[in-house]
Design an enzyme around this catalytic site. Structure first.
Site, PDB file in Angstrom:
ATOM      1  N   ASP A 146      12.116  -3.139   3.417  1.00 39.66           N
ATOM      2  CA  ASP A 146      12.029  -3.347   1.968  1.00 39.66           C
ATOM      3  C   ASP A 146      12.296  -4.812   1.676  1.00 39.66           C
ATOM      4  OD1 ASP A 146      11.460  -0.702   1.296  1.00 39.66           O
ATOM      5  OD2 ASP A 146      13.569  -0.167   1.074  1.00 39.66           O
ATOM      6  N   ASP A 205       5.869   1.456  -1.486  1.00 37.50           N
ATOM      7  CA  ASP A 205       6.555   2.218  -2.538  1.00 37.50           C
ATOM      8  C   ASP A 205       5.829   2.072  -3.870  1.00 37.50           C
ATOM      9  OD1 ASP A 205       8.476   2.840  -0.617  1.00 37.50           O
ATOM     10  OD2 ASP A 205       9.829   1.248  -1.258  1.00 37.50           O
TER      11      ASP A 205
END
Length: 158
Positions: free
Chosen positions: A113, A130
């Site tokens: 991330d 995402d």
């Protein structure tokens, strides 16, 4: 036959595009790309869980759950061909993004991330995949609302 090849081509195009885009941004992140901004930072976090690090206690078993969920979704879509064809772009995006995150779990032990939103509230750190999963769900919802609205309009059921 040719129509099916068209749908497969559309699906694979979006699948590959999202998969490669997400992996490219993750690769830049792993090579040290960082940025601190007023609203958004580019940073690096290895998320061993799912959203908001939930289920991180499953450790390396989470990748098998992730794989099982992707396979179940794919099998369901093969069974529900009409639904898949109605949302071919959205499912190409969704499965490409999900597969990219799954690859991270196998290679890095978690999902890479990098986007950290911190203006007005502290939000979770997330990645391109995402965002694309959320875009695909939004597309499906909007298409379903539009399809149902048109069916009702056509039948005079308001």
């Amino acid at each position: 036959m040719i129509k099916n090849l068209k749908f497969i081509g559309i699906f694979l195009s979006f699948f590959i595009l999202v998969f490669l885009l997400d992996q490219a941004v993750k690769n830049l992140t792993l090579k040290g790309l960082r940025y601190e901004g007023e609203f958004l930072d580019l940073t690096y976090v290895l998320n061993t869980g799912v959203a908001f690090s939930m289920l991180s206690f499953l450790e390396h078993y989470l990748k098998y759950l992730h794989l099982a969920l992707l396979l179940c979704l794919f099998a369901y879509l093969l069974w529900q061909k009409t639904f898949l064809k109605q949302h071919i772009i959205a499912f190409g995006i969704m499965l490409g993004a999900g597969s990219s995150n799954l690859l991270d779990r196998f290679i890095h032990g978690g999902v890479v991330d990098m986007f950290y939103w911190h203006k007005w509230f502290d939000f979770a750190i997330f990645n391109v995949a995402d965002v694309m999963i959320n875009v695909s769900v939004f597309l499906i919802l909007m298409q379903e609302l539009f399809i149902n609205f048109n069916k009702r309009k056509k039948n005079g059921n308001f």
